[in-house]
Design a protein around this motif. Structure first.
Motif, PDB file in Angstrom:
ATOM      1  N   GLN A 127     -11.490  -8.100  12.295  1.00  0.00           N
ATOM      2  CA  GLN A 127     -12.613  -7.742  12.658  1.00  0.00           C
ATOM      3  C   GLN A 127     -13.068  -7.442  11.743  1.00  0.00           C
ATOM      4  O   GLN A 127     -14.613  -7.477  11.619  1.00  0.00           O
ATOM      5  CB  GLN A 127     -12.209  -6.767  13.943  1.00  0.00           C
ATOM      6  N   ASN A 128     -12.372  -6.305  11.127  1.00  0.00           N
ATOM      7  CA  ASN A 128     -13.041  -6.005   9.601  1.00  0.00           C
ATOM      8  C   ASN A 128     -12.318  -5.902   8.442  1.00  0.00           C
ATOM      9  O   ASN A 128     -13.165  -5.753   7.270  1.00  0.00           O
ATOM     10  CB  ASN A 128     -12.780  -4.428   9.629  1.00  0.00           C
ATOM     11  N   GLY A 129     -12.079  -6.923   7.843  1.00  0.00           N
ATOM     12  CA  GLY A 129     -11.977  -7.733   6.504  1.00  0.00           C
ATOM     13  C   GLY A 129      -9.824  -6.867   6.337  1.00  0.00           C
ATOM     14  O   GLY A 129      -9.408  -5.911   7.269  1.00  0.00           O
ATOM     15  N   THR A 130      -9.194  -6.943   4.614  1.00  0.00           N
ATOM     16  CA  THR A 130      -8.328  -7.302   4.368  1.00  0.00           C
ATOM     17  C   THR A 130      -8.013  -6.119   3.943  1.00  0.00           C
ATOM     18  O   THR A 130      -7.144  -5.473   4.220  1.00  0.00           O
ATOM     19  CB  THR A 130      -8.143  -8.008   3.093  1.00  0.00           C
ATOM     20  N   ALA A 131      -9.121  -5.437   3.899  1.00  0.00           N
ATOM     21  CA  ALA A 131      -9.077  -4.016   3.621  1.00  0.00           C
ATOM     22  C   ALA A 131      -8.828  -2.784   4.278  1.00  0.00           C
ATOM     23  O   ALA A 131      -8.007  -2.201   4.169  1.00  0.00           O
ATOM     24  CB  ALA A 131     -10.751  -3.156   2.779  1.00  0.00           C
ATOM     25  N   ALA A 132      -9.596  -3.204   6.146  1.00  0.00           N
ATOM     26  CA  ALA A 132      -8.873  -2.298   6.986  1.00  0.00           C
ATOM     27  C   ALA A 132      -7.568  -2.952   7.757  1.00  0.00           C
ATOM     28  O   ALA A 132      -6.615  -1.434   7.966  1.00  0.00           O
ATOM     29  CB  ALA A 132     -10.034  -3.206   7.701  1.00  0.00           C
ATOM     30  N   GLY A 133      -6.950  -3.940   6.935  1.00  0.00           N
ATOM     31  CA  GLY A 133      -6.140  -4.271   7.511  1.00  0.00           C
ATOM     32  C   GLY A 133      -4.489  -3.696   6.244  1.00  0.00           C
ATOM     33  O   GLY A 133      -3.518  -3.324   6.574  1.00  0.00           O
ATOM     34  N   GLN A 134      -4.355  -3.640   5.163  1.00  0.00           N
ATOM     35  CA  GLN A 134      -4.314  -3.393   4.345  1.00  0.00           C
ATOM     36  C   GLN A 134      -3.913  -1.481   4.782  1.00  0.00           C
ATOM     37  O   GLN A 134      -2.638  -0.809   4.377  1.00  0.00           O
ATOM     38  CB  GLN A 134      -4.521  -3.277   3.100  1.00  0.00           C
ATOM     39  N   ALA A 135      -5.126  -0.810   4.802  1.00  0.00           N
ATOM     40  CA  ALA A 135      -4.985   0.746   5.465  1.00  0.00           C
ATOM     41  C   ALA A 135      -3.837   0.782   6.536  1.00  0.00           C
ATOM     42  O   ALA A 135      -3.875   2.100   6.645  1.00  0.00           O
ATOM     43  CB  ALA A 135      -6.426   0.908   5.830  1.00  0.00           C
ATOM     44  N   LEU A 136      -4.038  -0.275   7.670  1.00  0.00           N
ATOM     45  CA  LEU A 136      -2.795   0.262   8.649  1.00  0.00           C
ATOM     46  C   LEU A 136      -1.493  -0.309   8.236  1.00  0.00           C
ATOM     47  O   LEU A 136      -0.125   0.887   8.368  1.00  0.00           O
ATOM     48  CB  LEU A 136      -2.988  -0.495   9.294  1.00  0.00           C
ATOM     49  N   ILE A 137      -1.292  -0.795   6.776  1.00  0.00           N
ATOM     50  CA  ILE A 137       0.081  -0.478   6.105  1.00  0.00           C
ATOM     51  C   ILE A 137       0.740   0.680   5.780  1.00  0.00           C
ATOM     52  O   ILE A 137       0.428   0.512   3.829  1.00  0.00           O
ATOM     53  CB  ILE A 137       0.247  -1.883   5.814  1.00  0.00           C
ATOM     54  N   THR A 138       1.243   1.048   6.091  1.00  0.00           N
ATOM     55  CA  THR A 138       1.616   2.530   5.755  1.00  0.00           C
ATOM     56  C   THR A 138       3.202   3.127   5.385  1.00  0.00           C
ATOM     57  O   THR A 138       4.127   2.511   5.793  1.00  0.00           O
ATOM     58  CB  THR A 138       0.963   3.532   5.804  1.00  0.00           C
ATOM     59  N   ASP A 139       3.476   4.158   4.485  1.00  0.00           N
ATOM     60  CA  ASP A 139       4.857   4.320   4.261  1.00  0.00           C
ATOM     61  C   ASP A 139       5.582   4.695   5.863  1.00  0.00           C
ATOM     62  O   ASP A 139       7.476   4.077   5.956  1.00  0.00           O
ATOM     63  CB  ASP A 139       5.038   5.294   3.305  1.00  0.00           C
ATOM     64  N   GLN A 140       4.887   5.144   6.760  1.00  0.00           N
ATOM     65  CA  GLN A 140       5.324   4.957   8.178  1.00  0.00           C
ATOM     66  C   GLN A 140       5.565   3.862   8.831  1.00  0.00           C
ATOM     67  O   GLN A 140       6.885   4.045   9.460  1.00  0.00           O
ATOM     68  CB  GLN A 140       4.108   5.895   9.051  1.00  0.00           C
ATOM     69  N   THR A 141       5.002   3.123   8.614  1.00  0.00           N
ATOM     70  CA  THR A 141       4.970   1.773   9.589  1.00  0.00           C
ATOM     71  C   THR A 141       6.215   0.979   8.642  1.00  0.00           C
ATOM     72  O   THR A 141       7.327   0.541   8.783  1.00  0.00           O
ATOM     73  CB  THR A 141       3.709   0.818   9.220  1.00  0.00           C
ATOM     74  N   ARG A 142       6.310   1.217   7.678  1.00  0.00           N
ATOM     75  CA  ARG A 142       7.782   0.764   6.718  1.00  0.00           C
ATOM     76  C   ARG A 142       8.895   1.428   7.143  1.00  0.00           C
ATOM     77  O   ARG A 142       9.385   0.747   6.803  1.00  0.00           O
ATOM     78  CB  ARG A 142       7.144   0.786   4.758  1.00  0.00           C
ATOM     79  N   ALA A 143       9.070   2.418   7.634  1.00  0.00           N
ATOM     80  CA  ALA A 143       9.943   2.778   7.086  1.00  0.00           C
ATOM     81  C   ALA A 143      10.075   2.314   8.932  1.00  0.00           C
ATOM     82  O   ALA A 143      11.703   2.624   9.434  1.00  0.00           O
ATOM     83  CB  ALA A 143       9.768   5.050   7.689  1.00  0.00           C
ATOM     84  N   GLN A 144       9.129   2.690  10.041  1.00  0.00           N
ATOM     85  CA  GLN A 144       9.594   1.742  10.840  1.00  0.00           C
ATOM     86  C   GLN A 144      10.725   0.456  11.368  1.00  0.00           C
ATOM     87  O   GLN A 144      10.980   0.524  11.973  1.00  0.00           O
ATOM     88  CB  GLN A 144       8.001   1.990  12.433  1.00  0.00           C
TER      89      GLN A 144
END
Length: 604
Positions: free
Chosen positions: A138-155
Motif C-alpha cells: 500500500q505505501n511502499g518499502t519505507a512503510a514496510g521497513q518501518a514496521l521491522i523493529t527490534d521488537q519484531t526481531r525479538a519476537q
C-alpha cells in the motif's frame, strides 16, 4: 556321579544330563528373546523416530528462517518474487509439524514444544509478516521497513529459542534411546556368553562321563574279546560300568561258550562240505557232458527226423491234391489237419536244427561289415516287407569280428519280427542303428509295432515261448531264442528297451574292434581342444566354406542316399523270403499279392 546314581543306565544318565542342559538353554533362549525384542524396539525408535525427528527439526527451523528472510527482503525490494520463499516456508512448516507430531507420539515434552513453536510462528505471521507485506503493497518499502523493529526481531528470536528447546528435547530422547540400545545389547552379549559357557561345561561333563562310563568299559571288554579271539576260548569275560555294558559282557561270554561248543561241529561240517564240494564238482562236469550230449542229440534227432517227416508231409500233400473233393468233407478236413501238422512239425525241426547248429558248425570269426550285412538282410526280407508296405532304414553300421552267416540270421530275425508284429493299418517302420558304449557296439533294432509289456521282456528270449496264439501271429517261438544264442556266442548280451512310448526296441551288444575303441578315445581327448579352438577359427575365417559341386563326396551321397526296395535284387544271392525263418521261426508261405507302395530301404 553321586552314589545314588550308580544304578542308572547309560541312557538315563545321558538323558538326565541333556535334560538339565536343555532346560538351561531354553531359559537362556527365552531371556535372550525378550532382551532381543527390547533391543530391536529401542533400535527401531532410534532409527525411525529420534533420528528423523532431529533432521526434521532442522528443516522446520530452516522453513521459519526462510519466512523471516523473505519478509525482510520484500520490505526492501517490494518485489513479489521475493515472497516465494515465504510461501514455500509456510507450506514446509505445516508439513514438518504434522510429520514431527506423528514421530513424537509418546514424547509429551516434544509434542508440547511443537505446539508452542506453531503458536509463536502463527503469532509472528499475524503481527509482523502480514502487516509488513500489506504496508509495502500500500505505501511502499519505507512503510514496510518501518514496521521491522527490534521488537519484531525479538519476537522471532523467541521462535528460535523454542526451536532450540525442541532440538534439546529431541537430543535428550535420542541419548536415552541410545543408552537403552547399549544396555540391551550388552545384556544380550552376556546371555550369549552364559549360553556358551553352559554348552562348554555340558560338553566337558559329557566327555568325562564318556571316558568313565563308555570308553574304559568298552576298552576292557575289547581286550578280553581279543584274548578269546586269540584262541583262549576258556577265558571268562567280565563286564564293568553301566548295566548295559555288564549285560553286553554277559552276552559276549555266552557267545564265547556257544562258539567253543560249535567249533567241533564246524570241524565236522567242514569235512562234510569238502566231500559235498567234490561231489558237486563231479556233478558239474557230468552236467557239462550231459548238455553237450543233449545238443548232439538235438542235432542228430532233428537231422534224422527230416527224411521221414518230409515223406509224411509229401504223401499228405499228394493225398490232398489227388483226392480233394472226392471224399466227404470230414475226410478233406482230416487230410488238411495232417498236412498242417506235418508242416508245423517240419518248421519246428528246422528251427531246432538251426538252434543246435549255432556254435557247433563254425567257420571262424572274421571282420564283418554290418552295413553290407544289412543290404543282404534287406534282400532276404523283401517279400515280407512288400506285403506289409514296410520301410526299413539303417544308419552307418560298424565292422566287427564274427561269423557273417550268424550275424545275417540275427538281423533277419529282428527285422522279420518287427515287420510281423505290426499294428493294424499302420505301415511298419524299422530302423537299425549303432553306437559305441564302453568298448562295445550297442546295436538297436527299433520299430513302431505293437510293443512288448515290461513283464514279458525276459520271457520272449526263452525257446518256444510265445505271447500270442499261432492264429494271431504265426511262428514257433524260437526266433528270439536264436537271436539271444547268436549274441551270446559273439560275447554280447541282448535285452528289450521298455522305456519307449510306442513300438519295440531290441538292443544287443557286440565287442568293438580295438581300432574303433582307440579312435573313439582319441576323438574324446581331442573334443575339448577342438571346442577351444573353434571360436578362434570362426574369427579368422574370412569367407564361408565353399561346398563341392554335387553336395559332398560320392561316399557322403551314397551314405545319405535312399535306395528303392529291390533295386539291387539282381546282385544279391542267398535264400529268399520263402526259406528264411522269421523272428518266430515261421517261414512265410507263398507270397501274397503286394500292397500298393512297395517298401523302402534307407541308409542314413
Amino acid at each position: 556321579m553321586t552314589p545314588t546314581a550308580r544304578g542308572w543306565t547309560l541312557r538315563q544318565r545321558v538323558v538326565g544330563l541333556l535334560a538339565v542342559v536343555g532346560l538351561l538353554l531354553v531359559a537362556l533362549a527365552a531371556a535372550e528373546a525378550v532382551v532381543a525384542t527390547q533391543n530391536r524396539s529401542h533400535t527401531n525408535a532410534l532409527l525411525s523416530k529420534a533420528g528423523p525427528l532431529r533432521v526434521q527439526s532442522q528443516e522446520l527451523l530452516n522453513a521459519l528462517l526462510d519466512q523471516e528472510t523473505a519478509v525482510r527482503g520484500y520490505a526492501v525490494s517490494a518485489d513479489r518474487a521475493d515472497l516465494a520463499p515465504y510461501d514455500g516456508g509456510v507450506r514446509q512448516e505445516q508439513e514438518r509439524l504434522a510429520s514431527m507430531r506423528r514421530l513424537a507420539a509418546g514424547y509429551v515434552g516434544i509434542d508440547d514444544d511443537l505446539d508452542r513453536v506453531q503458536a509463536q510462528a502463527e503469532q509472528w505471521r499475524r503481527s509482523v509478516a502480514a502487516p509488513v507485506i500489506a504496508a509495502v503493497e500500500q505505501n511502499g518499502t519505507a512503510a514496510g521497513q518501518a514496521l521491522i523493529t527490534d521488537q519484531t526481531r525479538a519476537q522471532f528470536d523467541q521462535i528460535r529459542a523454542t526451536m532450540a528447546q525442541v532440538e534439546a528435547e529431541i537430543l535428550t530422547v535420542r541419548q536415552a534411546t541410545v543408552r537403552h540400545v547399549e544396555r540391551t545389547g550388552d545384556l544380550l552379549v552376556i546371555l550369549l556368553i552364559v549360553a556358551a559357557a553352559v554348552v562348554t561345561v555340558a560338553g566337558l561333563l559329557l566327555l568325562v562321563s564318556l571316558e568313565r562310563m563308555v570308553i574304559r568299559p568298552v576298552t576292557g571288554l575289547a581286550g578280553q574279546v581279543r584274548q578269546v579271539a586269540g584262541g583262549d576260548y576258556q577265558h571268562g569275560i567280565e563286564g564293568s560300568g553301566p548295566p548295559e555294558f555288564r549285560q553286553l559282557a554277559d552276552d559276549v561270554d555266552a557267545m564265547r561258550r556257544k562258539i567253543a561248543k560249535d567249533l567241533d561241529e564246524v570241524r565236522q561240517a567242514r569235512e562234510r562240505i569238502e566231500w559235498v564240494n567234490s561231489q558237486l564238482q563231479k556233478q558239474a562236469e557230468e552236467l557239462v557232458r550231459s548238455n553237450r550230449d543233449l545238443e548232439q542229440f538235438a542235432y542228430v534227432a532233428s537231422h534224422d527226423l527230416q527224411e521221414p517227416l518230409r515223406k509224411v508231409a509229401s504223401f499228405c500233400q499228394l493225398l490232398q491234391r489227388r483226392y480233394a473233393g472226392q471224399l466227404d468233407e470230414r475226410a478233406d478236413q482230416y487230410i488238411a489237419f495232417a498236412v498242417d501238422g506235418a508242416q508245423r512239425m517240419q518248421r519246428l525241426i528246422n528251427d531246432l536244427l538251426a538252434f543246435s547248429r549255432i556254435g557247433r558248425l563254425t567257420t571262424g570269426f572274421t571282420e564283418v561289415d554290418l552295413g553290407r550285412v544289412m543290404g543282404e538282410v534287406a534282400g532276404q526280407t523283401e517279400a515280407a516287407r512288400q506285403y506289409a508296405d514296410a520301410e526299413l532304414t539303417w544308419s552307418s553300421l560298424p565292422t566287427i569280428r564274427g561269423e557273417e552267416p550268424l550275424l545275417t540270421n540275427l538281423l533277419v530275425n529282428l527285422v522279420s519280427n518287427s515287420v510281423k508284429f505290426r499294428r493294424p493299418d499302420v505301415p511298419p517302420k524299422v530302423h537299425v542303428s549303432a553306437r559305441l558304449v564302453d568298448g562295445e557296439w550297442e546295436i538297436t533294432c527299433q520299430d513302431n509295432g505293437i510293443g512288448i509289456e515290461p513283464e514279458f521282456a525276459d520271457k520272449i528270449f526263452v525257446i518256444f515261448q510265445r505271447l500270442h496264439s499261432k492264429d494271431a501271429y504265426p511262428g514257433t517261438g524260437i526266433g528270439l531264442a536264436i537271436v539271444k544264442k547268436i549274441v551270446e556266442y559273439h560275447g554280447g548280451r541282448v535285452w528289450v528297451d521298455t522305456d519307449l512310448p510306442e513300438g519295440t526296441a531290441i538292443r544287443f551288444t557286440l565287442p568293438a574292434l580295438p581300432a574303433d575303441v582307440e579312435a573313439a578315445r582319441a576323438d574324446a581327448d581331442g573334443a575339448d581342444a577342438a571346442r577351444a579352438g573353434e571360436a578362434g577359427a570362426e574369427a579368422d575365417q574370412s569367407a564361408p566354406p565353399v561346398e563341392a559341386e554335387g553336395g559332398g563326396t560320392a561316399a557322403d551321397r551314397r551314405e545319405n542316399g535312399t535306395v528303392a526296395a529291390g533295386a539291387d535284387d539282381n546282385d544279391k544271392t542267398g535264400p529268399d523270403a520263402s526259406t528264411v525263418p522269421d523272428a518266430d521261426g515261421q517261414r512265410p508261405g507263398p507270397p501274397e499279392p503286394r500292397r500298393p507302395g512297395g517298401t523302402k530301404e534307407t541308409v542314413t
